[in-house]
Scaffold this motif. Structure first.
Motif, PDB file in Angstrom:
ATOM      1  N   ASP A 317     -10.808 -87.895  39.533  1.00  0.00           N
ATOM      2  CA  ASP A 317     -10.504 -87.442  38.203  1.00  0.00           C
ATOM      3  C   ASP A 317     -11.474 -86.422  37.386  1.00  0.00           C
ATOM      4  O   ASP A 317     -12.121 -86.901  36.436  1.00  0.00           O
ATOM      5  CB  ASP A 317      -9.910 -88.544  37.119  1.00  0.00           C
ATOM      6  CG  ASP A 317      -9.171 -87.910  36.065  1.00  0.00           C
ATOM      7  OD1 ASP A 317      -9.111 -86.731  35.725  1.00  0.00           O
ATOM      8  OD2 ASP A 317      -8.937 -88.836  35.065  1.00  0.00           O
ATOM      9  N   SER A 318     -11.831 -85.597  38.020  1.00  0.00           N
ATOM     10  CA  SER A 318     -12.889 -84.355  37.730  1.00  0.00           C
ATOM     11  C   SER A 318     -12.536 -83.953  36.138  1.00  0.00           C
ATOM     12  O   SER A 318     -13.609 -83.801  35.393  1.00  0.00           O
ATOM     13  CB  SER A 318     -13.299 -83.221  38.405  1.00  0.00           C
ATOM     14  OG  SER A 318     -12.131 -82.608  38.514  1.00  0.00           O
ATOM     15  N   LYS A 319     -11.322 -83.661  35.769  1.00  0.00           N
ATOM     16  CA  LYS A 319     -11.067 -82.964  34.528  1.00  0.00           C
ATOM     17  C   LYS A 319     -11.436 -83.884  33.507  1.00  0.00           C
ATOM     18  O   LYS A 319     -11.608 -83.498  32.285  1.00  0.00           O
ATOM     19  CB  LYS A 319      -9.451 -82.566  34.466  1.00  0.00           C
ATOM     20  CG  LYS A 319      -9.156 -81.492  35.679  1.00  0.00           C
ATOM     21  CD  LYS A 319      -8.025 -81.225  35.393  1.00  0.00           C
ATOM     22  CE  LYS A 319      -7.710 -79.950  36.223  1.00  0.00           C
ATOM     23  NZ  LYS A 319      -6.171 -79.602  36.318  1.00  0.00           N
ATOM     24  N   SER A 320     -11.171 -85.219  33.530  1.00  0.00           N
ATOM     25  CA  SER A 320     -11.435 -86.168  32.526  1.00  0.00           C
ATOM     26  C   SER A 320     -12.986 -86.750  32.689  1.00  0.00           C
ATOM     27  O   SER A 320     -13.499 -87.252  31.640  1.00  0.00           O
ATOM     28  CB  SER A 320     -10.636 -87.317  32.618  1.00  0.00           C
ATOM     29  OG  SER A 320     -10.958 -88.208  33.932  1.00  0.00           O
ATOM     30  N   GLY A 321     -13.714 -86.120  33.317  1.00  0.00           N
ATOM     31  CA  GLY A 321     -15.188 -86.267  33.359  1.00  0.00           C
ATOM     32  C   GLY A 321     -15.795 -87.788  33.885  1.00  0.00           C
ATOM     33  O   GLY A 321     -16.581 -88.186  33.334  1.00  0.00           O
ATOM     34  N   HIS A 322     -15.100 -87.949  34.958  1.00  0.00           N
ATOM     35  CA  HIS A 322     -15.072 -89.489  35.520  1.00  0.00           C
ATOM     36  C   HIS A 322     -16.320 -89.402  36.510  1.00  0.00           C
ATOM     37  O   HIS A 322     -16.579 -90.309  37.043  1.00  0.00           O
ATOM     38  CB  HIS A 322     -13.677 -89.843  36.024  1.00  0.00           C
ATOM     39  CG  HIS A 322     -13.068 -90.308  34.901  1.00  0.00           C
ATOM     40  ND1 HIS A 322     -11.740 -91.121  34.832  1.00  0.00           N
ATOM     41  CD2 HIS A 322     -13.227 -90.715  33.495  1.00  0.00           C
ATOM     42  CE1 HIS A 322     -11.189 -91.384  33.832  1.00  0.00           C
ATOM     43  NE2 HIS A 322     -12.085 -91.192  32.915  1.00  0.00           N
ATOM     44  N   PHE A 323     -16.690 -87.843  36.846  1.00  0.00           N
ATOM     45  CA  PHE A 323     -17.428 -87.984  37.987  1.00  0.00           C
ATOM     46  C   PHE A 323     -19.004 -87.921  37.561  1.00  0.00           C
ATOM     47  O   PHE A 323     -19.277 -87.397  36.641  1.00  0.00           O
ATOM     48  CB  PHE A 323     -17.213 -86.871  38.915  1.00  0.00           C
ATOM     49  CG  PHE A 323     -18.107 -86.653  40.360  1.00  0.00           C
ATOM     50  CD1 PHE A 323     -18.133 -87.690  41.032  1.00  0.00           C
ATOM     51  CD2 PHE A 323     -18.897 -85.699  40.216  1.00  0.00           C
ATOM     52  CE1 PHE A 323     -19.028 -87.723  42.204  1.00  0.00           C
ATOM     53  CE2 PHE A 323     -19.623 -85.712  41.559  1.00  0.00           C
ATOM     54  CZ  PHE A 323     -19.586 -86.685  42.450  1.00  0.00           C
ATOM     55  N   LEU A 324     -19.781 -89.063  37.996  1.00  0.00           N
ATOM     56  CA  LEU A 324     -21.109 -89.114  37.633  1.00  0.00           C
ATOM     57  C   LEU A 324     -21.091 -89.353  35.827  1.00  0.00           C
ATOM     58  O   LEU A 324     -21.590 -88.778  35.152  1.00  0.00           O
ATOM     59  CB  LEU A 324     -22.059 -87.906  37.736  1.00  0.00           C
ATOM     60  CG  LEU A 324     -22.441 -87.809  39.156  1.00  0.00           C
ATOM     61  CD1 LEU A 324     -23.214 -86.499  39.407  1.00  0.00           C
ATOM     62  CD2 LEU A 324     -22.911 -88.921  39.814  1.00  0.00           C
ATOM     63  N   LEU A 345     -17.444 -77.729  39.761  1.00  0.00           N
ATOM     64  CA  LEU A 345     -17.122 -79.162  39.684  1.00  0.00           C
ATOM     65  C   LEU A 345     -17.569 -80.040  38.232  1.00  0.00           C
ATOM     66  O   LEU A 345     -18.737 -79.654  37.840  1.00  0.00           O
ATOM     67  CB  LEU A 345     -17.452 -80.247  40.633  1.00  0.00           C
ATOM     68  CG  LEU A 345     -17.092 -81.532  40.585  1.00  0.00           C
ATOM     69  CD1 LEU A 345     -15.623 -81.931  40.448  1.00  0.00           C
ATOM     70  CD2 LEU A 345     -17.902 -82.467  41.535  1.00  0.00           C
ATOM     71  N   CYS A 346     -16.658 -80.323  37.365  1.00  0.00           N
ATOM     72  CA  CYS A 346     -16.842 -80.830  36.077  1.00  0.00           C
ATOM     73  C   CYS A 346     -17.561 -82.228  36.272  1.00  0.00           C
ATOM     74  O   CYS A 346     -17.072 -83.066  36.918  1.00  0.00           O
ATOM     75  CB  CYS A 346     -15.652 -81.041  35.257  1.00  0.00           C
ATOM     76  SG  CYS A 346     -15.985 -81.707  33.578  1.00  0.00           S
ATOM     77  N   ILE A 347     -19.035 -82.398  35.779  1.00  0.00           N
ATOM     78  CA  ILE A 347     -19.620 -83.471  36.212  1.00  0.00           C
ATOM     79  C   ILE A 347     -20.456 -83.877  34.840  1.00  0.00           C
ATOM     80  O   ILE A 347     -20.470 -83.108  33.906  1.00  0.00           O
ATOM     81  CB  ILE A 347     -20.855 -83.283  37.097  1.00  0.00           C
ATOM     82  CG1 ILE A 347     -21.631 -82.315  36.933  1.00  0.00           C
ATOM     83  CG2 ILE A 347     -20.197 -82.926  38.580  1.00  0.00           C
ATOM     84  CD1 ILE A 347     -23.112 -82.010  37.617  1.00  0.00           C
ATOM     85  N   ALA A 348     -20.877 -85.233  34.810  1.00  0.00           N
ATOM     86  CA  ALA A 348     -21.878 -85.708  33.918  1.00  0.00           C
ATOM     87  C   ALA A 348     -21.202 -85.490  32.435  1.00  0.00           C
ATOM     88  O   ALA A 348     -22.059 -84.697  31.656  1.00  0.00           O
ATOM     89  CB  ALA A 348     -23.340 -85.175  34.113  1.00  0.00           C
ATOM     90  N   PRO A 349     -20.145 -86.027  31.954  1.00  0.00           N
ATOM     91  CA  PRO A 349     -19.912 -85.941  30.438  1.00  0.00           C
ATOM     92  C   PRO A 349     -20.676 -86.320  29.409  1.00  0.00           C
ATOM     93  O   PRO A 349     -20.853 -85.782  28.377  1.00  0.00           O
ATOM     94  CB  PRO A 349     -18.424 -86.791  30.209  1.00  0.00           C
ATOM     95  CG  PRO A 349     -18.849 -87.685  31.515  1.00  0.00           C
ATOM     96  CD  PRO A 349     -19.499 -87.143  32.585  1.00  0.00           C
ATOM     97  N   LYS A 350     -21.882 -87.021  30.021  1.00  0.00           N
ATOM     98  CA  LYS A 350     -22.791 -87.745  29.022  1.00  0.00           C
ATOM     99  C   LYS A 350     -24.292 -86.849  29.133  1.00  0.00           C
ATOM    100  O   LYS A 350     -25.309 -87.486  28.563  1.00  0.00           O
ATOM    101  CB  LYS A 350     -22.942 -89.051  28.944  1.00  0.00           C
ATOM    102  CG  LYS A 350     -21.771 -89.871  28.712  1.00  0.00           C
ATOM    103  CD  LYS A 350     -21.968 -91.478  28.874  1.00  0.00           C
ATOM    104  CE  LYS A 350     -20.651 -92.302  28.417  1.00  0.00           C
ATOM    105  NZ  LYS A 350     -20.928 -93.567  28.760  1.00  0.00           N
ATOM    106  N   LEU A 351     -24.292 -85.937  29.975  1.00  0.00           N
ATOM    107  CA  LEU A 351     -25.488 -85.228  30.287  1.00  0.00           C
ATOM    108  C   LEU A 351     -26.424 -84.920  28.822  1.00  0.00           C
ATOM    109  O   LEU A 351     -25.947 -84.277  28.180  1.00  0.00           O
ATOM    110  CB  LEU A 351     -25.487 -84.033  30.821  1.00  0.00           C
ATOM    111  CG  LEU A 351     -26.903 -83.386  31.597  1.00  0.00           C
ATOM    112  CD1 LEU A 351     -27.427 -84.481  32.665  1.00  0.00           C
ATOM    113  CD2 LEU A 351     -26.306 -82.321  32.145  1.00  0.00           C
ATOM    114  N   GLU A 352     -27.709 -85.408  28.856  1.00  0.00           N
ATOM    115  CA  GLU A 352     -28.386 -85.162  27.594  1.00  0.00           C
ATOM    116  C   GLU A 352     -29.381 -83.766  27.787  1.00  0.00           C
ATOM    117  O   GLU A 352     -29.617 -83.176  27.066  1.00  0.00           O
ATOM    118  CB  GLU A 352     -29.019 -86.317  27.120  1.00  0.00           C
ATOM    119  CG  GLU A 352     -27.928 -87.267  26.533  1.00  0.00           C
ATOM    120  CD  GLU A 352     -28.693 -88.298  26.072  1.00  0.00           C
ATOM    121  OE1 GLU A 352     -29.916 -88.727  26.182  1.00  0.00           O
ATOM    122  OE2 GLU A 352     -28.005 -89.378  25.732  1.00  0.00           O
TER     123      GLU A 352
END
Length: 423
Positions: A317-324, A345-352
């Motif tokens: 579920d890449s659109k919801s940012g579930h990858f990494l 690819l949409c990755i790392a929704p918490k990347l700082e």
């Protein structure tokens, strides 16, 4: 450099901490300290003659120290004298019923086998903390690794169960037995391993920290073919949907791993070959890739023969940012062939934080690769940022300005490693 024999008169002594010193040997009188609960010592040099460089002389026995709860021994790897000494220590360990913390350098696999044979219950369940260095170490006068990376690994191992395997060939069964209980694994200068999966992904379920250095035959970290083998699946194209279902429902691939640091890999092509479930690396917080000369793409969308594949969008579920989903920091250092991070690819929704240095072919990024609302900084060279293009043709100037506000230039004339880690 020496402890006087009078130390034996301190009969109420409970702790001796000599880590980081230049002690040559311990006197026989150590055995009189029957209340000793913690012994930490570093032997860093030879004495002038054999008798002086004896660490445990014949009359000295660790078995006298029956209350010992913690034993940590560092040894400078500059000769084979320790092979003899450590055998005596291994023999005595079985009598230390209260031992819970052990740090030991075992120059050969045979010594590890001897340790497990003599004390089969020592590693589990007796030891709550351990660090074993297995394999012949070579002293280096100048480390090629970022100092902060080495320090972080050492600090983590003080509170974890750590295994460091150096200059190895093949996958010895005793290494696997220890790895099953380890939280931290360092693989350095392995001569034959092609992918980390060869150690058995089921044997790394507890790993939080993985540190890989100079394994010239290593091509990838996770080989999806290992799943087929472990799950008795054939891996043919006709049964592809069943294979993916098997991955996603049953396999949390390296699901406990939080820190993955990879350095000086001559032939490494990818993080993963083949498709895996969205639970893969789901707790990873830190990823560092440093001088991987053959790496071209880290994560890709495509599945094709010999492609550098990390995930198939049909099963994540890449659109919801579930990858990494927990990745917070990524370091990409000296990757001369790198052309893409995730191919959009949409990755790392918490990347700082993102640090990119000497990746001359990484001329495009996608906002999907930097989509985190928590992103605070992107570090890189001024020249690289000035020539960077974005995959999205409709990217507004306001959005570009927003991303530019996060950019921090790296100075070539400064301490690069300090700049990488500085907030």
């Amino acid at each position: 450099m020496e402890l006087p024999p009078e130390i034996g008169e301190l009969t109420n002594l409970e702790v001796i901490d000599l880590e980081g010193t230049e002690i040559i040997y311990l006197p026989n009188e150590i055995v009189k300290l029957i209340k000793l609960s913690s012994l930490k010592v570093s032997f860093y040099r030879y004495a002038n003659n054999y008798q002086e460089r004896r660490v445990w002389v014949v009359t000295t026995s660790l078995s006298n120290l029956s209350r010992l709860h913690e034993l940590r021994i560092d040894v400078n790897p500059d000769g084979d004298w320790w092979d003899v000494e450590v055998k005596t220590i291994i023999h005595d360990l079985c009598s230390l019923r209260e031992l819970r913390t052990l740090k030991l350098y075992l120059p050969t696999i045979e010594l590890l086998e001897e340790l497990i044979r003599d004390s089969p219950s020592l590693i589990c369940p007796a030891l709550t903390h351990f660090r074993f260095i297995v394999g012949r170490q070579v002293e280096r006068f100048l480390s090629r690794l970022p100092r902060e990376v080495e320090e972080e690994f050492n600090n983590l191992e003080k509170s974890e169960k750590g295994l460091k395997y150096v200059n190895g060939e093949g996958i010895p069964i005793k290494i696997i037995e220890v790895l099953k209980h380890a939280n931290a694994f360092s693989l350095e200068h392995h001569w034959t391993v092609n992918n980390l999966s060869e150690f058995g992904l089921q044997n790394m379920d507890k790993l939080k920290f993985c540190f890989l250095v100079e394994c010239n035959e290593l091509r990838t970290i996770i080989d999806a073919k290992q799943f087929y083998q472990e799950g008795d699946c054939e891996g043919d194209d006709s049964n592809e949907s069943e294979q993916y279902s098997y991955f996603n429902e049953e396999k949390m691939v390296l699901g406990s791993l939080q820190y993955l640091s990879i350095h000086y890999m001559k032939n490494m092509e990818s993080i993963c070959q083949g498709s895996v479930g969205k639970g893969c690396l789901s707790n990873l917080k830190f990823l560092a890739l440093h001088t991987c000369l053959s790496l071209t793409t880290i994560f890709t969308l495509k599945i094709a023969p010999r492609s550098l594949t990390f995930v198939d969008l049909k099963y994540s579920d890449s659109k919801s940012g579930h990858f990494l989903p927990n990745l917070k920091k990524i370091l990409l250092l000296e990757l001369p062939k790198l052309v893409s991070i995730s191919n959009g690819l949409c990755i790392a929704p918490k990347l700082e934080r993102m640090v990119i240095f000497f990746c001359p072919k990484l001329v495009k990024l996608s906002t999907m690769e930097v989509s985190s609302k928590d992103l605070k900084v992107i570090k890189g060279e001024n020249e690289w940022w000035g020539e960077l293009k974005w995959h999205e043709s409709d990217l507004s100037s306001d959005h570009q300005d927003y991303l530019a506000s996060m950019f921090v230039p790296l100075r070539r004339d400064g301490d690069l490693m300090a700049q990488f880690t500085k907030d």
